[in-house]
Scaffold this motif. Structure first.
Motif, short mmCIF file in Angstrom:
data_model
loop_
_atom_site.label_atom_id
_atom_site.label_comp_id
_atom_site.label_asym_id
_atom_site.label_seq_id
_atom_site.Cartn_x
_atom_site.Cartn_y
_atom_site.Cartn_z
N THR A 146 27.70 16.77 -4.51
CA THR A 146 29.00 17.81 -2.73
C THR A 146 30.21 17.78 -3.61
OG1 THR A 146 26.86 16.10 -1.92
CG2 THR A 146 28.85 16.80 -0.95
N PRO A 147 30.69 18.55 -3.09
CA PRO A 147 31.50 19.41 -3.39
C PRO A 147 32.66 18.58 -2.50
CG PRO A 147 30.70 21.67 -2.15
CD PRO A 147 29.92 20.02 -2.68
N SER A 148 33.67 18.99 -3.53
CA SER A 148 34.53 18.11 -2.24
C SER A 148 35.34 19.01 -1.39
CB SER A 148 36.14 17.84 -2.79
OG SER A 148 36.65 18.90 -3.32
N PRO A 149 35.95 18.40 0.02
CA PRO A 149 36.37 19.12 1.05
C PRO A 149 37.01 20.44 0.30
CG PRO A 149 36.32 16.96 1.45
CD PRO A 149 35.93 17.16 0.34
N GLN A 150 37.81 20.19 -0.46
CA GLN A 150 38.68 20.60 -0.68
C GLN A 150 38.34 22.21 -1.84
OE1 GLN A 150 39.13 17.92 -1.26
NE2 GLN A 150 41.20 17.14 -0.89
N GLN A 151 37.07 22.08 -1.56
CA GLN A 151 36.54 22.60 -2.65
C GLN A 151 35.44 23.85 -1.04
OE1 GLN A 151 34.59 20.19 -5.25
NE2 GLN A 151 35.37 21.78 -6.84
N ASP A 250 47.45 36.67 -0.17
CA ASP A 250 48.13 35.84 0.74
C ASP A 250 47.17 34.68 1.00
OD1 ASP A 250 50.35 37.05 0.43
OD2 ASP A 250 50.94 37.99 1.98
N ALA A 251 45.88 34.83 1.79
CA ALA A 251 45.60 33.98 2.33
C ALA A 251 44.33 33.59 1.28
CB ALA A 251 44.00 34.80 2.61
N LEU A 252 44.52 33.84 0.22
CA LEU A 252 43.63 32.83 -1.01
C LEU A 252 44.53 32.18 -2.12
CD1 LEU A 252 40.75 35.99 -2.14
CD2 LEU A 252 41.20 34.27 -0.50
N LYS A 253 46.01 32.75 -2.04
CA LYS A 253 46.72 31.82 -2.51
C LYS A 253 47.14 30.67 -1.83
CE LYS A 253 51.61 31.89 -4.44
NZ LYS A 253 52.63 32.92 -4.97
N LEU A 254 46.97 30.90 -0.70
CA LEU A 254 47.17 29.95 -0.23
C LEU A 254 46.54 28.61 -0.13
CD1 LEU A 254 49.11 28.56 2.22
CD2 LEU A 254 47.59 29.91 4.16
N ALA A 255 44.83 29.18 0.08
CA ALA A 255 43.79 28.20 0.10
C ALA A 255 43.86 27.44 -1.57
CB ALA A 255 41.80 29.49 -0.17
N LEU A 256 44.08 28.02 -1.71
CA LEU A 256 44.46 27.26 -3.73
C LEU A 256 45.24 26.11 -3.97
CD1 LEU A 256 44.39 30.33 -6.26
CD2 LEU A 256 43.03 28.39 -6.70
N PRO A 258 45.36 23.66 -1.90
CA PRO A 258 44.88 22.61 -1.56
C PRO A 258 44.36 21.92 -3.40
CG PRO A 258 44.55 23.66 0.08
CD PRO A 258 45.03 24.13 -0.33
N LEU A 259 43.19 23.17 -3.67
CA LEU A 259 43.00 22.60 -4.87
C LEU A 259 43.27 22.50 -5.56
CD1 LEU A 259 39.57 25.26 -4.71
CD2 LEU A 259 39.23 22.90 -4.51
N ILE A 260 44.98 23.05 -5.39
CA ILE A 260 45.56 22.13 -7.04
C ILE A 260 45.82 21.19 -6.91
CG2 ILE A 260 48.20 22.89 -7.44
CD1 ILE A 260 47.80 25.45 -7.01
N ALA A 261 46.68 20.49 -5.11
CA ALA A 261 46.66 19.24 -4.85
C ALA A 261 46.09 18.64 -4.83
CB ALA A 261 47.67 18.89 -3.33
N ALA A 262 45.13 18.65 -5.23
CA ALA A 262 43.40 17.42 -5.38
C ALA A 262 43.77 17.70 -6.82
CB ALA A 262 42.64 17.85 -4.40
N GLY A 263 44.34 17.82 -7.58
CA GLY A 263 43.88 18.15 -9.36
C GLY A 263 42.65 18.91 -9.73
N THR A 301 41.74 35.86 -6.61
CA THR A 301 40.26 35.94 -5.81
C THR A 301 39.80 35.20 -7.20
OG1 THR A 301 39.77 37.31 -4.72
CG2 THR A 301 37.70 37.02 -6.27
N ALA A 302 40.29 35.71 -8.58
CA ALA A 302 40.20 35.62 -9.71
C ALA A 302 40.32 34.38 -10.06
CB ALA A 302 39.94 36.12 -10.48
N LEU A 303 41.11 33.79 -10.07
CA LEU A 303 41.99 32.32 -9.59
C LEU A 303 40.64 31.82 -9.40
CD1 LEU A 303 44.23 31.42 -12.31
CD2 LEU A 303 45.40 31.03 -9.48
#
Length: 356
Positions: A146-151, A250-256, A258-263, A301-303
């Motif tokens: 089960t993925p995390s909410p951030q993922q 910009d939208a995808l950089k923003l979406a990253l 929470p993933l960064i913050a969650a490690g 997208t790639a990242l």
């Protein structure tokens, strides 16, 4: 005659507007900025409104479609490249024009891509879990967890961001096929064939190849400078339509974030990407001052897809997960006109020989 149909208006649409000068993307009257955080199922409701009689529980209907198409996984050929494998499986869906066909076509790449990737790695496919949202279910079918909410939110952001983008090559292909009276499966498969071409849907993978070659933030500027001196294209920068920064980037950089913050993203990888972006934009402005070359959707997208566990060989398949909903909306809109798309060509070959 305009080569590549540059600036030729070939359709009127209520679905999306791409303003390349302002750097703005609108879908059904809503800007991409305001669609941030929207689940993909909700965007489908927006795009498909008026084309189908939508059920109150569209997420539940889509979940049932994922379960239905999972039966086709038994026919998968893991020896094929992922995009070829999912295309072959999608061809098993009967060619209809109804909501059931549409839902199965959206469910198909979401189910088939994780299954094919697992089969290629020697693992068994994981069945859909109807209680999960569309994005979360895709990730659990990919990883078995089960993925995390951030993922899940990050994948939702990607699917929404790429769902529709004006009359691009694959969308135009879908409309041409739909104009003949063919069904949705035919239109979507034709669009996927257009998307497979490296000039349309194949750029995110090479972005990662570029990051791998650069290696460290300190190496970014000299590596990029040498690439530009050779005349190489910098992957992830520049777009045929946008003359300013691609709003999807910009939208995808923003979406990253929470993933960064969650490690859940390699921070060194993010630092490298940010260093490459900064150096690339500065070099492009200095070396190509007459050409507006900004960050495009492929860079982040790639990242993002790498962080979610998708191999670069499957990036076109993940793009298909998001864009299929848009293709279907365009196919329905085109079919409603009842007009066959049939442009003219200008003959420039040799004239027939005249008899003496």
């Amino acid at each position: 005659m305009k080569s590549g149909l540059e600036d030729v208006v070939a359709a009127e649409t209520i679905l999306s507007d791409v303003d390349g000068l302002a750097g703005r993307l609108i879908m059904r009257g809503v800007s991409l900025d305001d669609l941030a955080g929207t689940p993909y199922e909700q965007l489908l409701s927006l795009l498909w409104a008026g084309f189908f009689e939508l059920p109150q529980d569209l997420p539940g209907a889509l979940a049932r479609a994922r379960t239905e198409v999972f039966a086709h996984v038994a026919s998968a050929d893991p020896g094929l490249e992922p995009v070829d494998a999912i295309r072959a499986l999608m061809a098993l869906i009967p060619d209809g024009n109804d909501l059931e066909t549409a839902l199965r076509l959206v469910a198909a790449p979401a189910v088939f891509t994780p299954a094919v990737l697992r089969l290629k790695s020697g693992q068994q496919p994981v069945a859909p879990r109807p209680g999960l949202g569309h994005a979360a279910d895709i990730l659990q079918m990919l990883t078995g967890k089960t993925p995390s909410p951030q993922q899940a939110a990050a994948l939702d952001a990607y699917l929404v961001t790429v769902a529709d983008h004006g009359l691009n090559a694959s969308t135009f292909t879908a409309r041409v096929v739909a104009s003949t009276g063919a069904g949705l499966t035919s239109a979507v498969l034709a669009a996927l064939g257009a998307l497979k071409g490296p000039l349309h849907g194949g750029a995110p993978g090479p972005v990662l190849d570029m990051l791998d070659s650069i290696g460290t933030p300190a190496n970014a500027e000299p590596w990029l400078d040498a690439a530009l001196t050779r005349g190489d294209r910098l992957m992830g920068f520049g777009h045929r339509i946008y003359r300013v920064r691609d709003p999807r980037a910009d939208a995808l950089k923003l979406a990253l974030r929470p993933l960064i913050a969650a490690g859940e993203v390699d921070k060194d990888r993010v630092a490298l990407a940010e260093a490459v972006e900064t150096a690339a934009l500065a070099l492009l402005k200095r070396k190509k001052p007459d050409r507006p070359l900004e960050t495009n959707v492929e860079f982040y997208t790639a990242l993002l897809l790498e962080a979610l566990g998708f191999p670069r060989s499957a990036f076109t398949c993940v793009f298909t997960m998001g864009r299929t909903g848009g293709w279907i909306a365009h196919a329905k809109e085109q079919a409603a006109t009842g007009r066959l798309i049939r442009p003219q060509s200008r003959y420039v070959g040799p004239a027939p020989l005249q008899a003496a």
